[in-house]
Design an enzyme around this catalytic site. Structure first.
Site, PDB file in Angstrom:
ATOM      1  N   CYS A  47       0.843  -1.201   0.000  1.00 14.42           N
ATOM      2  CA  CYS A  47       0.000   0.000   0.000  1.00 14.42           C
ATOM      3  C   CYS A  47       0.875   1.247   0.000  1.00 14.42           C
ATOM      4  O   CYS A  47       2.002   1.248   0.490  1.00 14.42           O
ATOM      5  CB  CYS A  47      -0.892  -0.016   1.227  1.00 14.42           C
ATOM      6  SG  CYS A  47      -2.040   1.385   1.322  1.00 14.42           S
ATOM      7  N   ASP A  49       0.463   3.754   1.768  1.00 11.70           N
ATOM      8  CA  ASP A  49       0.417   4.346   3.107  1.00 11.70           C
ATOM      9  C   ASP A  49       1.827   4.657   3.621  1.00 11.70           C
ATOM     10  O   ASP A  49       2.726   3.810   3.565  1.00 11.70           O
ATOM     11  CB  ASP A  49      -0.276   3.371   4.060  1.00 11.70           C
ATOM     12  CG  ASP A  49      -0.695   4.030   5.363  1.00 11.70           C
ATOM     13  OD1 ASP A  49       0.194   4.490   6.104  1.00 11.70           O
ATOM     14  OD2 ASP A  49      -1.913   4.075   5.640  1.00 11.70           O
ATOM     15  N   ARG A  51       2.980   4.817   6.445  1.00 11.61           N
ATOM     16  CA  ARG A  51       3.390   4.077   7.646  1.00 11.61           C
ATOM     17  C   ARG A  51       3.935   2.695   7.332  1.00 11.61           C
ATOM     18  O   ARG A  51       4.330   1.958   8.240  1.00 11.61           O
ATOM     19  CB  ARG A  51       2.200   3.962   8.603  1.00 11.61           C
ATOM     20  CG  ARG A  51       1.643   5.287   9.091  1.00 11.61           C
ATOM     21  CD  ARG A  51       0.286   5.119   9.733  1.00 11.61           C
ATOM     22  NE  ARG A  51      -0.723   4.703   8.759  1.00 11.61           N
ATOM     23  CZ  ARG A  51      -2.000   4.444   9.069  1.00 11.61           C
ATOM     24  NH1 ARG A  51      -2.402   4.548  10.329  1.00 11.61           N
ATOM     25  NH2 ARG A  51      -2.849   4.086   8.119  1.00 11.61           N
ATOM     26  N   HIS A 103      -2.208  -4.047   5.291  1.00 15.07           N
ATOM     27  CA  HIS A 103      -1.874  -3.565   6.638  1.00 15.07           C
ATOM     28  C   HIS A 103      -3.117  -3.175   7.419  1.00 15.07           C
ATOM     29  O   HIS A 103      -4.197  -2.959   6.848  1.00 15.07           O
ATOM     30  CB  HIS A 103      -0.918  -2.371   6.557  1.00 15.07           C
ATOM     31  CG  HIS A 103      -1.512  -1.144   5.928  1.00 15.07           C
ATOM     32  ND1 HIS A 103      -2.065  -0.124   6.666  1.00 15.07           N
ATOM     33  CD2 HIS A 103      -1.628  -0.775   4.636  1.00 15.07           C
ATOM     34  CE1 HIS A 103      -2.498   0.830   5.856  1.00 15.07           C
ATOM     35  NE2 HIS A 103      -2.241   0.460   4.610  1.00 15.07           N
ATOM     36  N   CYS A 106      -5.985   0.375   7.217  1.00 18.10           N
ATOM     37  CA  CYS A 106      -5.880   0.753   5.803  1.00 18.10           C
ATOM     38  C   CYS A 106      -7.057   1.648   5.402  1.00 18.10           C
ATOM     39  O   CYS A 106      -8.220   1.246   5.518  1.00 18.10           O
ATOM     40  CB  CYS A 106      -5.855  -0.499   4.930  1.00 18.10           C
ATOM     41  SG  CYS A 106      -5.806  -0.162   3.155  1.00 18.10           S
TER      42      CYS A 106
END
Length: 238
Positions: A47, A49, A51, A103, A106
């Site tokens: 992803c 993302d 993080r 994750h 999400c």
């Protein structure tokens, strides 16, 4: 990130300079080696993302991981962007492992579980997640905790992506001819650990055309080793 009032981009440039100096001191030949080419053993499909930075969470460093990331790590055979990355990694770089990783927390999965529209192209992009939600509506509705429901959809999405990969012709050939392994994982943002969903072909017995190997595939970083064996992956800290 930077202190209050400091320009974030300028801070990032300074941080890059410090990082490059540190890496050069830690491993003097690293950048010279990278300038001559790449030979990563892992293709990471994850992803976007912020993080979930793959090289960092795997404890590896530049040159170890070839990467494709998008919103909610969706794998679609009609997406020319991801397919180009996957084909290049498998056919040309000849990676040994593909890791599909979702994750917790999400945003894409959260949006797919909502009846509200996000707006713009994102609604179209998460259509496969919406379809997964409908296909598994009974199971997902039975999960009362919203965070756990998001994680469960993330798991379903990873498994769907792994299945799609294993039915892609050049991946089928790589599995048959040289033992390519496909893994499905979910990363927990709250603790920094990955869980192997055991949904790929890694560790499978009797995979057509693949000889069993006793040796383990090792990907080394400066602070650890990621070891892929028949019973999954493990990290050794040194």
């Amino acid at each position: 990130m930077g202190s209050q009032g400091k320009d974030d981009f300028e801070y990032a440039l300074k941080s890059n300079e410090s990082w490059a100096n540190y890496k050069s001191h830690q491993n003097p030949g690293l950048f010279e080696k990278l300038a001559n080419g790449q030979s990563p053993k892992i293709l990471w499909i994850g992803c976007s993302d912020s993080r979930v930075p793959e090289t960092t969470i795997l404890g590896l460093h530049p040159g170890d991981v070839f990467v494709h990331r998008n919103v909610a790590n969706i794998i679609s055979p009609t997406d020319i962007n991801s397919q180009a990355v996957i084909e290049y990694a498998v056919v040309h770089l000849k990676v040994s492992h593909i890791v599909v990783c979702g994750h917790s927390a999400c945003g894409g999965c959260g949006a797919a579980l909502s009846d509200a529209r996000v707006g713009g192209v994102i609604d179209a992009w998460i259509t496969p997640l919406k379809a997964l939600r409908k296909q598994n509506e009974e199971e997902l509705k039975a999960i009362s905790d919203e965070k756990k429901r998001v994680v469960r959809l993330a798991e379903m999405n990873v498994k769907s992506g792994v299945e799609s990969l294993l039915n892609t012709y050049f991946i089928e050939e790589a599995v048959r001819d040289r033992g390519l392994k496909v893994h499905g994982c979910v990363y927990d943002v709250a603790c920094g650990r990955m869980t192997d969903l055991k949904c790929g072909n890694a560790g499978a017995k009797g995979v057509a055309g693949v000889k069993e190997k006793d040796e383990k595939e090792i990907v080394k970083g400066n602070h650890g080793m990621l070891v892929f064996g028949g019973d999954g992956a493990s990290m050794t800290i040194r």
